[in-house]
Design a protein around this motif. Sequence first.
Motif, PDB file in Angstrom:
ATOM      1  N   ARG A  25       0.928  -1.253  -0.199  1.00 47.36           N
ATOM      2  CA  ARG A  25      -0.013  -0.060   0.165  1.00 47.36           C
ATOM      3  C   ARG A  25       0.923   1.150  -0.041  1.00 47.36           C
ATOM      4  O   ARG A  25       1.866   1.272   0.742  1.00 47.36           O
ATOM      5  N   PRO A  26       0.505   2.211  -0.616  1.00 50.39           N
ATOM      6  CA  PRO A  26       1.206   3.612  -0.661  1.00 50.39           C
ATOM      7  C   PRO A  26       1.455   4.126   0.803  1.00 50.39           C
ATOM      8  O   PRO A  26       0.620   3.961   1.624  1.00 50.39           O
ATOM      9  N   PRO A  67      -9.781   2.631  -7.890  1.00 53.06           N
ATOM     10  CA  PRO A  67     -10.514   2.030  -6.604  1.00 53.06           C
ATOM     11  C   PRO A  67     -10.364   2.999  -5.344  1.00 53.06           C
ATOM     12  O   PRO A  67     -10.881   2.575  -4.390  1.00 53.06           O
ATOM     13  N   CYS A  68      -9.549   3.989  -5.394  1.00 50.12           N
ATOM     14  CA  CYS A  68      -9.496   4.743  -4.333  1.00 50.12           C
ATOM     15  C   CYS A  68     -10.630   5.437  -3.762  1.00 50.12           C
ATOM     16  O   CYS A  68     -11.010   5.359  -2.568  1.00 50.12           O
ATOM     17  N   CYS A 100     -12.534   3.278  -1.366  1.00 48.71           N
ATOM     18  CA  CYS A 100     -11.658   2.247  -0.371  1.00 48.71           C
ATOM     19  C   CYS A 100     -11.763   2.832   0.727  1.00 48.71           C
ATOM     20  O   CYS A 100     -11.727   3.991   1.100  1.00 48.71           O
ATOM     21  N   ARG A 144      -9.437   2.935   2.693  1.00 48.22           N
ATOM     22  CA  ARG A 144      -8.136   3.837   3.208  1.00 48.22           C
ATOM     23  C   ARG A 144      -7.985   5.050   2.624  1.00 48.22           C
ATOM     24  O   ARG A 144      -7.018   5.927   2.761  1.00 48.22           O
ATOM     25  N   ALA A 145      -8.989   5.436   1.831  1.00 44.37           N
ATOM     26  CA  ALA A 145      -9.044   6.610   0.945  1.00 44.37           C
ATOM     27  C   ALA A 145      -8.467   8.057   2.090  1.00 44.37           C
ATOM     28  O   ALA A 145      -7.914   8.985   1.660  1.00 44.37           O
ATOM     29  N   ASP A 179      -4.485   6.887   3.715  1.00 38.83           N
ATOM     30  CA  ASP A 179      -3.142   7.241   2.742  1.00 38.83           C
ATOM     31  C   ASP A 179      -3.420   8.370   1.738  1.00 38.83           C
ATOM     32  O   ASP A 179      -2.700   8.795   0.840  1.00 38.83           O
ATOM     33  N   GLY A 226      -4.809   8.328  -1.041  1.00 39.46           N
ATOM     34  CA  GLY A 226      -4.475   7.950  -2.493  1.00 39.46           C
ATOM     35  C   GLY A 226      -2.991   7.845  -2.558  1.00 39.46           C
ATOM     36  O   GLY A 226      -2.309   7.774  -3.906  1.00 39.46           O
ATOM     37  N   CYS A 247       0.509   1.084  -4.802  1.00 36.62           N
ATOM     38  CA  CYS A 247      -0.876   0.301  -4.187  1.00 36.62           C
ATOM     39  C   CYS A 247      -0.908  -0.847  -4.875  1.00 36.62           C
ATOM     40  O   CYS A 247      -1.353  -1.012  -6.051  1.00 36.62           O
ATOM     41  N   LEU A 293      -3.722  -2.435  -5.642  1.00 36.80           N
ATOM     42  CA  LEU A 293      -5.064  -2.468  -5.987  1.00 36.80           C
ATOM     43  C   LEU A 293      -4.816  -1.523  -7.291  1.00 36.80           C
ATOM     44  O   LEU A 293      -5.526  -1.471  -8.241  1.00 36.80           O
TER      45      LEU A 293
HETATM   46 FE1  SF4 Z   1      -7.048   2.436  -1.326  1.00 33.91          FE
HETATM   47 FE2  SF4 Z   1      -6.188   4.223  -3.318  1.00 33.91          FE
HETATM   48 FE3  SF4 Z   1      -4.902   3.967  -0.881  1.00 33.91          FE
HETATM   49 FE4  SF4 Z   1      -4.833   1.893  -2.725  1.00 33.91          FE
HETATM   50  S1  SF4 Z   1      -4.140   4.072  -3.031  1.00 33.91           S
HETATM   51  S2  SF4 Z   1      -5.020   1.642  -0.397  1.00 33.91           S
HETATM   52  S3  SF4 Z   1      -7.121   2.147  -3.694  1.00 33.91           S
HETATM   53  S4  SF4 Z   1      -6.863   4.688  -1.244  1.00 33.91           S
END
Ligand code: SF4
Length: 377
Positions: A235-236, A300-301, A304, A306-307, A310, A312, A332, A334
């Motif tokens: 994940r980023p 997919p952000c 998501c 985790r939006a 992180d 994005g 990421c 994804l």
């Molecule tokens: Fe989710 Fe986008 Fe972060 Fe990947 S970069 S974990 S898809 S919010």
Amino acid sequence: MTESVEAPLALLAELTHRCPLQCPYCSNPLELERASNEIDTATWLRVLDEAAAMGMHQVHFSGGEPTVRKDLEELVRHADENGLYSNLITSGVLLDRTRLEALAELGLEHVQISFQDTVAPNADRIGGYKGGHEKKIALAHMVRETGLALTVNAVVHRQNIEHVPDFLDMAVDLGAERIEIAQVQYYGWALKNRAAFIPTYDQLKRTTEFVTEARERLKGVLVIDYVVPDYYARRPKTCMGGWGRRFLNINPAGKVLPCHAAESIPGLTFDSVHDHSLAWIWENSSAFNKYRGTAWMPEPCKSCDRAELDWGGCRCQAYALTGNAGTVDPACELSPLHEETFGLAMKEAAGPPPAFIYRRIGADQEQDAPVFAEPAE
Ligand code: SF4
Ligand code: FES
């Protein structure tokens, strides 16, 4: 404005792009600002007033090498008078004890020294500055003797990553409170030199295991910040704490950027402290609003969980790897490009490292002549 905007926490003040070192992973842009374009003392003092009025807590004086600015003392004093905690991010090769003590007297509280390796010949080769490592060690001792807080900044990559254990020992010996084991981030100069820096997956795995164990062992002695290289991540990273959320960066010419590498993204318009107040820029600048919050996000952000963790990932990295800053960061898993990015890293790390392309003021950009450059033999 896209979403409600909280005040930023800290200002990264890039006082100059001039630097005695020539690190091939420099975070400055490929097009460096000339000394003659640097904003003057009065403008920086006004900017510090505005930062404090916005409720910011910290200012990081950075560069290039911030100590080449003769007005650093005035800026540090003004930051202190405004209640801003000031940190000096330095290569450490130009400061002497007298100037350091004067800066501490004027309110400087923290010094962050970058180290290229733990062994002098390789450190000096990477930084392109003979004798640099020895000077950094000497300065680190002075920082502690002066009573200032010290962070060791260790930029690691395939040509020094085996020395991470030595970096930790060095930081403890120097009395540092914190070490940043920072993997090279591949934008600008580092992108040009990527194959020379990217570690193998095995190197990374060993290092991560070592750091995990060391974090336990050194609890209460040394804080260890550690970030894995993006290309091997699942994940980023939450780059800059989210675009336009926590930090703003002022470049030497006065352009206000959401991050130090933002100029690598074409098509963004950056406002200048010459034309607007910092508060106006923070709230209204189109560059800040373009990727602030979640409204800009693609799938997919967008959906998501985790939006808002992180945000994005990193816009500069998304652009560097895909040509589109508004897409999911390929760090990421994804991202449809994640596997390809991982494979690219594995492939580049498997080959012999190419020669460095050094960052040189004056090399090909008609910049001012090198001020202190003294390349290693
Ligand atoms: Fe989710 Fe986008 Fe972060 Fe990947 S970069 S974990 S898809 S919010
Ligand atoms: Fe620019 Fe990550 S470095 S957003």
